[in-house]
Design an enzyme around this catalytic site. Structure first.
Site, mmCIF file in Angstrom:
data_model
loop_
_atom_site.group_PDB
_atom_site.id
_atom_site.type_symbol
_atom_site.label_atom_id
_atom_site.label_comp_id
_atom_site.label_asym_id
_atom_site.label_seq_id
_atom_site.Cartn_x
_atom_site.Cartn_y
_atom_site.Cartn_z
ATOM 1 C CB CYS A 2 20.738 -109.129 -77.454
ATOM 2 S SG CYS A 2 20.816 -110.763 -76.757
ATOM 3 N NE ARG A 27 23.472 -103.376 -76.709
ATOM 4 C CZ ARG A 27 22.889 -102.511 -75.886
ATOM 5 N NH1 ARG A 27 23.358 -101.300 -75.772
ATOM 6 N NH2 ARG A 27 21.843 -102.850 -75.186
ATOM 7 C CD1 TRP A 76 27.346 -112.386 -74.546
ATOM 8 C CD2 TRP A 76 25.598 -112.604 -73.163
ATOM 9 N NE1 TRP A 76 27.816 -112.834 -73.338
ATOM 10 C CE2 TRP A 76 26.766 -112.972 -72.480
ATOM 11 C CE3 TRP A 76 24.376 -112.668 -72.492
ATOM 12 C CZ2 TRP A 76 26.759 -113.396 -71.145
ATOM 13 C CZ3 TRP A 76 24.352 -113.088 -71.171
ATOM 14 C CH2 TRP A 76 25.545 -113.447 -70.508
ATOM 15 C CG ASN A 102 18.894 -106.423 -74.995
ATOM 16 O OD1 ASN A 102 19.465 -107.404 -74.527
ATOM 17 N ND2 ASN A 102 19.149 -105.188 -74.579
ATOM 18 N N GLY A 103 16.914 -108.784 -73.679
ATOM 19 C CA GLY A 103 16.369 -108.885 -72.322
ATOM 20 C C GLY A 103 16.114 -110.335 -71.978
ATOM 21 C CD GLU A 492 40.334 -104.499 -63.512
ATOM 22 O OE1 GLU A 492 39.303 -104.933 -62.982
ATOM 23 O OE2 GLU A 492 40.430 -104.242 -64.728
ATOM 24 C CE LYS A 496 40.513 -106.346 -67.737
ATOM 25 N NZ LYS A 496 39.815 -105.440 -66.892
ATOM 26 C CD GLU A 499 37.233 -109.110 -68.996
ATOM 27 O OE1 GLU A 499 36.188 -108.553 -69.225
ATOM 28 O OE2 GLU A 499 38.164 -108.540 -68.390
ATOM 29 C CG HIS A 515 43.767 -116.494 -42.163
ATOM 30 N ND1 HIS A 515 43.962 -116.842 -40.845
ATOM 31 C CD2 HIS A 515 44.192 -115.217 -42.270
ATOM 32 C CE1 HIS A 515 44.461 -115.815 -40.184
ATOM 33 N NE2 HIS A 515 44.633 -114.809 -41.038
ATOM 34 C CE LYS A 615 33.928 -102.098 -73.263
ATOM 35 N NZ LYS A 615 35.074 -102.368 -72.367
HETATM 36 C C1 AGP Z 1 35.868 -105.589 -67.464
HETATM 37 O O1 AGP Z 1 37.029 -105.976 -68.095
HETATM 38 C C2 AGP Z 1 34.687 -106.348 -67.747
HETATM 39 N N1 AGP Z 1 34.468 -106.469 -69.131
HETATM 40 C C3 AGP Z 1 33.445 -106.161 -66.887
HETATM 41 O O2 AGP Z 1 33.773 -106.626 -65.626
HETATM 42 C C4 AGP Z 1 32.812 -104.761 -66.765
HETATM 43 O O3 AGP Z 1 33.635 -103.909 -66.049
HETATM 44 C C5 AGP Z 1 31.446 -104.908 -66.070
HETATM 45 O O4 AGP Z 1 30.613 -105.708 -66.862
HETATM 46 C C6 AGP Z 1 30.775 -103.600 -65.787
HETATM 47 O O5 AGP Z 1 30.558 -102.874 -66.952
HETATM 48 P P1 AGP Z 1 30.233 -101.327 -66.893
HETATM 49 O O6 AGP Z 1 31.436 -100.645 -66.352
HETATM 50 O O7 AGP Z 1 29.938 -100.954 -68.303
HETATM 51 O O8 AGP Z 1 29.052 -101.180 -65.995
#
Ligand code: AGP
Length: 620
Positions: A2, A27, A76, A102-103, A492, A496, A499, A515, A615
């Site tokens: 948030c 955010r 959020w 926020n929190g 990674e 992607k 996500e 395994h 984000k």
């Molecule tokens: C990556 O595509 C993600 N959105 C997420 O995993 C991100 O890398 C993670 O939340 C960490 O964020 P930061 O690098 O801002 O700490």
């Protein structure tokens, strides 16, 4: 997560707050709200909308409210679905005070039950609403003395919070409160801005103060007074705000993610050039504290612990190979969200390095704070100079990816990998295990890898969009495998795809397939195989791919020139020039990301703002 924004001053607050919120919308974007003491009615008035900020803006255009004191929020969701009732600001029973938060208030259920027993009526399912009612109750309990009520409020709230409160009977005042979650105040001329991030008001003032941990502030248009949670006055230190708000647009690209994929070569170049230009003072000191260990100058450095979340953790996992194999430095990358819940073995010769694009990730920040509590030195690799991590870590290294707007990290990832590669080589040079020409050659190779990343995008763009993405876009699950450095790269890639395309994806070290996970292989579960330039590693990966084909699996392979058997065996294949294994992941990155992007696009996903995500993850 948030974001909160507040304004008190000579202007009308609505447009200032909405602009601040729009700059921080990355955010959180489930719902948004604005409250002010409306100039026409002198009443506390509010507008809320579910969905993106544009819905709130539209609503405010149709039914305007405005005043010189205002607060706003983009949400959020943590407690309660995204709905009108759960959107902030929240109110007390009589709608005379309003709060944005926020929190997470960890003890909200107990507080809510107690307040309900005293007659308070709650209208949302959020934890945040409890702040409004608790403050209302505290004002009553303390004869409407705002200081005493604020102290009473914070003494009862457990958890993390950055909040701003506006009160109808105090039309020139905002109360800003901070515990764990960041909050900053911009000092203007006859106006003050409060926000979760300086970006909200960058360009409107060049003076900023970061509210210290566990303090609250009474903010008026011409004064700010700050107190500890024990009600002792605190002197704020004003800093020059040298962050510019660069209104980033998509520059003709359909999505920010696509634009950012294409910016990677230049982002690597900028990151490495800046690092090289600072060679004599490798580390920017974030504060004056002398630290006992640094990367480059201390021969006592015996090991490195990298901390991060999500993509940043994956970059750290890739970095393990650089530090161990180039600099001979035992290195492990730990998930910041897990780190402080494990047994901690202090070692004075270990350097802790937090990696974070945003520099605001709560899990990473808490890991750093835990380490500081243990007396350990920390440093951070981050993309945001004004971030909390930069302020809190002893030293920092900035990546120069530029603002990353898409939720999915692309150029931040490559610049983190580039930074780690550069640092490993630099340490090795400082420690005498790599010669100057070796170090220079490593920089050239890194820049060349950026070039090859971009070439890959050009070479495979139409193959991806016309052939490969359509062949896999309907799949509902996906497996990724790699070995050695290409295993964290597979992690990674899987992240992607999850996500942005909402496809269940799992990454395994290629050798682990037999395994257990091999049981999952069938025609409907494609396996993306990330090969490796090293001939021995390649042979092993080839065998793993053959095992998949023998079980009627579909293989999508990322291979290197000359790896003929894998090229022939794969259903679809991308071939890359042979580079040093350490740089193989950089070379493959662009094509991998573009493929995930193309699949998400075919599935009609909201690529830049995937569902349920934000984000910057500022709650644990
Ligand atoms: C990556 O595509 C993600 N959105 C997420 O995993 C991100 O890398 C993670 O939340 C960490 O964020 P930061 O690098 O801002 O700490």
């Amino acid at each position: 997560m948030c974001s909160v924004v507040g304004y008190v001053g000579h202007r009308q607050s609505c447009s200032v707050v909405l602009e601040g919120l729009s700059r921080l919308e990355y955010r959180g974007y489930d719902s948004a709200g604005f409250a002010c003491i409306d100039t026409r009615t002198q009443q506390l008035s509010c507008a809320k909308a579910v969905g993106k900020l544009s819905s709130l803006t539209q609503q405010l255009q149709q039914n305007p409210i405005d005043g010189s004191v205002g607060i706003g929020h983009t949400r959020w969701a943590t407690h309660g679905v995204a709905s009108q009732a759960n959107a902030h600001p929240h109110f007390d029973c009589f709608k005379t005070l309003s709060v944005v938060h926020n929190g997470i208030i960890e003890n909200y259920q107990a507080l809510k039950a107690e307040l309900e027993s005293k007659g308070h009526v709650f209208v949302s399912a959020t934890d945040s609403e409890v702040i409004a009612h608790l403050f209302e109750q505290s004002l009553v309990d303390h004869g409407h003395c705002i200081s005493k009520a604020t102290t009473a409020l914070v003494s009862q709230l457990h958890g993390a919070y950055a909040c701003i409160i506006v009160m109808q009977n105090q039309p020139d005042l905002l109360i800003a409160i901070r515990k764990s979650s960041p909050l900053c105040i911009g000092f203007g001329t006859q106006e003050m801005f409060i926000a979760s991030d300086v970006l909200a008001f960058a360009g409107k003032t060049d003076k900023v103060a970061f509210l210290p941990e566990q303090t609250y502030a009474f903010v008026k248009q011409d004064s700010v007074s700050v107190y500890t949670f024990n009600n002792e006055p605190v002197a704020l230190s004003l800093q020059k705000l040298d962050v510019a708000w660069l209104a980033t647009d998509k520059a003709g690209y359909e999505h920010y993610m696509l634009k950012e994929i294409y910016e990677q070569k230049s982002a690597i170049y900028k990151t490495i050039t800046a690092a090289c230009q600072n060679e004599d003072s490798l580390w920017h000191f974030a504060n004056d504290q002398a630290k006992s260990l640094s990367f480059a100058d201390d021969k006592q450095l015996k090991s490195l612990k990298i901390l991060g979340c999500g993509t940043s953790w994956h970059a750290g996992r890739i970095g393990e190979f650089f530090f161990e194999e180039v600099a001979g430095l035992p290195t492990t990358a730990a998930l910041a969200s897990e780190f402080r819940y494990r047994t901690f073995f202090p070692s004075k010769n270990t350097l802790y390095c937090a990696i974070s694009q945003s520099g605001e990730t709560a899990d990473t920040l808490e890991a750093v704070r835990f380490l500081h509590g243990q007396g350990c030195a920390t440093t951070t690799i981050t993309n945001v100079a004004s971030s909390t991590l930069v302020r809190e870590c002893g030293r920092y290294f900035l990546t120069h990816a530029g603002p990353e707007m898409a939720v999915a990290s692309t150029k931040a990832f490559t610049t983190q990998v580039a930074a780690l590669y550069w640092l490993a080589n630099r340490i090795a040079y400082e420690q005498g295990t790599v010669t100057l020409s070796g170090y220079n050659a490593s920089n050239d190779a890194l820049l060349m890898a950026g070039e090859l990343l971009e070439n890959g995008l050009e070479t495979y763009r139409s193959y991806i969009f016309q052939t490969v993405a359509p062949a896999y876009a309907a799949c509902e699950k996906f497996i990724f495998i790699g070995r050695h450095i290409t295993y964290p790269f597979a992690l990674e890639a899987a992240l992607k795809l999850k996500e942005i395309a909402y496809i269940f994806s799992q990454a395994y070290p290629a050798g682990e397939l037999k395994h257990g996970p091999l049981a999952l292989i069938d025609e409907d579960t494609p396996v993306c195989v990330f090969s490796h330039p090293d001939p021995i590693m390649y042979q092993k990966i080839l065998s793993n791919a053959q095992e998949i084909k023998a079980r009627k699996g579909r293989v999508l392979a990322f291979v290197f020139e000359g790896q003929t058997e894998l090229i022939q065996l794969a259903d679809h294949v991308f071939v890359f020039p042979i580079v040093h294994p350490h740089l193989s992941v950089v070379v493959m990155t662009g094509v991998m990301q573009l493929l995930m992007y193309a699949i998400a696009k075919l599935r009609g996903c909201d690529i830049d703002r995937p569902r349920n995500l934000a984000k910057s993850v500022t709650v644990e």
